[in-house]
Design an enzyme around this catalytic site. Sequence first.
Site, mmCIF file in Angstrom:
data_model
loop_
_atom_site.group_PDB
_atom_site.id
_atom_site.type_symbol
_atom_site.label_atom_id
_atom_site.label_comp_id
_atom_site.label_asym_id
_atom_site.label_seq_id
_atom_site.Cartn_x
_atom_site.Cartn_y
_atom_site.Cartn_z
ATOM 1 C CD GLN A 1 -2.494 -1.272 0.219
ATOM 2 O OE1 GLN A 1 -3.287 -0.610 -0.289
ATOM 3 N NE2 GLN A 1 -3.067 -2.630 -0.702
ATOM 4 C CB ALA B 1 -11.603 0.940 1.831
ATOM 5 C CG HIS B 2 -7.466 0.137 -0.417
ATOM 6 N ND1 HIS B 2 -6.621 -0.824 -0.698
ATOM 7 C CD2 HIS B 2 -8.517 -0.695 -0.597
ATOM 8 C CE1 HIS B 2 -6.786 -1.583 -0.977
ATOM 9 N NE2 HIS B 2 -8.197 -1.692 -0.919
ATOM 10 C CG ASN B 3 -6.850 3.627 -4.384
ATOM 11 O OD1 ASN B 3 -5.960 2.559 -3.575
ATOM 12 N ND2 ASN B 3 -5.902 3.891 -4.925
#
Lengths: 337, 337, 337
Positions: C195, C236-238
Amino acid sequence: MKLTLGEVAKHVDGEVVGESDTTISGVSEIQNASPGTITFLGNPLYSKYLKDTKADAVFVDEASILNGKSGIIVSNPQLAMAKTLTLFSNKKLKDPYIDSKAVLAKNVRIGKAVTIEAGAVIKDGVIIGDKCKIGANTVIGENTTLGKSCLLSPNISIHDNCTIGNNVIVHSNTSIGCDGFGYVTENDFHEKIPQEGIVIIEDNVEIGSNCAIDRATIGSTVIGEMTKIDNLVHIAHNVKIGKGCLLTAGFAIAGSSEIGNYCTFAGQVGVAPHLKVGDRSIVASKSGITKSLKGGKVYAGFPAREIKDHNKRQALINQIGRLRKKLDMLIKDQTKH
Amino acid sequence: MKLTLGEVAKHVDGEVVGESDTTISGVSEIQNASPGTITFLGNPLYSKYLKDTKADAVFVDEASILNGKSGIIVSNPQLAMAKTLTLFSNKKLKDPYIDSKAVLAKNVRIGKAVTIEAGAVIKDGVIIGDKCKIGANTVIGENTTLGKSCLLSPNISIHDNCTIGNNVIVHSNTSIGCDGFGYVTENDFHEKIPQEGIVIIEDNVEIGSNCAIDRATIGSTVIGEMTKIDNLVHIAHNVKIGKGCLLTAGFAIAGSSEIGNYCTFAGQVGVAPHLKVGDRSIVASKSGITKSLKGGKVYAGFPAREIKDHNKRQALINQIGRLRKKLDMLIKDQTKH
Amino acid sequence: MKLTLGEVAKHVDGEVVGESDTTISGVSEIQNASPGTITFLGNPLYSKYLKDTKADAVFVDEASILNGKSGIIVSNPQLAMAKTLTLFSNKKLKDPYIDSKAVLAKNVRIGKAVTIEAGAVIKDGVIIGDKCKIGANTVIGENTTLGKSCLLSPNISIHDNCTIGNNVIVHSNTSIGCDGFGYVTENDFHEKIPQEGIVIIEDNVEIGSNCAIDRATIGSTVIGEMTKIDNLVHIAHNVKIGKGCLLTAGFAIAGSSEIGNYCTFAGQVGVAPHLKVGDRSIVASKSGITKSLKGGKVYAGFPAREIKDHNKRQALINQIGRLRKKLDMLIKDQTKH
């Protein structure tokens, strides 16, 4: 750092389409790519971005998708992306150190090449394996043991007597080994049941941020090998999670329930207490599991059932309007006669 | 430590079946018991393990269940287990100490026999009652007062001006007294409403890990006496929770709602703002309470209603398929005529 | 501090009804008001308390409501209350200070009038703008930058390389920039996807307690300007959240989904990955968004649909019983013939 497409292809076991000696300096998102990078097409939702991406090359699983673009053909573009990201990783490994502002009890055993950041509190009897990294202000309770190469973020609380395996990653502000929610109620009085058990986290587990994993009342709460846990997940006392499971954010499982191996739970799923969920269950988001499930199937809904039954049931609701119309016509017909 | 069955029976007010002088050294789970321990049968789900348990004795509520095994007859086997666990507890009480690495403001008042672990930060004007234990890296804000015998785990954040009663237990990484979620929106601008109130936690409350309990806008957010709160629970500003409630993991209650006394909420329940839930409400997991509830009943579903109405409604969906078949046959019959 | 009604009215651009020189010393809740205070009537649910409130004056939006009471007429009573609360705020600003027990890496850049409380850990390369306040035991990772006037509570974990704007408020025990939940699975092996991205928090964002906001895999996770986030929220990511959104407690959004501007999500809503939710969407509590939504509408249910369709569907279920009765009567009639 720069690498040629040829070097990257070799690393991911892929085949270059285009110039092998094009150099790239990183990995980017297909819709926001910069020149000089490689991107990937892992999800067909994003294929619309391929034409105009500014990336110099794309990981794809079929040459025809490239349509004139340079790229690398691999069996799994997402895996190739992950491996390439690792190659270019900007996370420089620092030399290990134990900060003078960390607080270590006298009788702790610390392995080789361990980093302990400032403000971390390591209590009596803790054992920390080689190459572990303990984040700032993280607290490790008495007699807890960590295997090798564990990576603990800041502000984590691990309580007494827990066992953490090798290569375990825990993210920030997570609690491991706190008391389970156990009371015996008589005449409106809630008597606390002492929570005397432990938590065992097996090798290669990753646990997200702000999770809570309770210690067992008696015995142990267990997170099996290679299980991966997202953020804000609740694991109650005496729960056993098998190997290789994926527990997505907001998952909550009540006391003494057991999950088999290789199960996947989408977000915000709940599991009632004292149940068993069989191996390779896949559970849709927001499901509520109220009875044991055999496993090997996809489940959905609340109460959770096989997804085909859940979908049928949902479709039935769609038919009510039509049923009513048919019935009303029939009654009208009747009345005419 | 070893005790005879006779001694244990005396402690839990039970009656031995078998040899009173058999010694045991602890309590174990029925399905994973070791010899030399006592276990319990509190939930009929586990009776299948009785026959083969390796425990030397079992707490049961009826002699006939034992079927030749040794045991102790008690009115509540789980309560007997809890009391026996306490007898054998491995949590040794250490002498109280204030760690030199704790950070205490000048004008704090600390009672007798208080423990404050390393890295804890106690701000101006804090009062800590006798026999409290403050975990490592926990932060207590200005002018907050704690009663006697409170047990605070590591990495807790308690904000300014809050009032914590006696015998309160708070688990790790929980936030108490943070700002509520309050804005006035005009022309797409969210003006923050100052959160000037406090949180009052009454006596004998227990709060799990990673919870968030907001301070009131004006006045106070109140957690009533002997209420027990599981992990990852959200209590918004100006909420009032009555006495003796049980709030299971994932429970979230919106601003200004009030819960009566002795209510039980299963996991992942939500309560909308400005509602009242009456005394002795029992609410099934994942319910969403959107209107005030009178109390004294079991509720389920979203929107939450009495569980019998909820179940009827669910059963109705099951009938749609049959209705359709009946109707189609009728239409077919019609057409024939 | 005491102010006259006239002074308060001037501050909130309102009109006094009653004696302008009545003095008040604070703001109180209508149902629990003390003499010498002003209260407000912002929600009709509370109008029943007006008659007996002990407050000396009431903010209302129409003179007729007062019914003989003193008060101040304003266009938005809640906004007037917020502004008046700020006037009376008991949060005294202390002189800024950097506690000697804070741990600052050598090469950090700290602006003017910054407060850093005890136990905070500020790592290499961090930049902190003027007038920021960093709470006790909060950890800020390498090369993260904070704009001006940010307010960070205790026990927060902000990871490396993140960008926090101006006037950002973050509450206690929140994690920002932890790894996203990303794995590529082949043959039952979960390979971690590095990540490598960051988190960008834009100006005037407020984030509640015990939230988790993941860093992007590549690129950035973005929280847009003036978005307000309640407690226990998972990003969450992105993910990209637009400007001016309100995300209520228990909200969870999966990877790469995008939320437009000025969206409001009630509690415990979930959003599946890779979706787009259009501007000015309003989403009812506990909804599950499984497909992209155009925006500009109110949505509800799981799967989320326009609320009018959701309500129709719910109403259909209510009709099943009646349909069955009608049908049974018809069949009975048939049989008679």
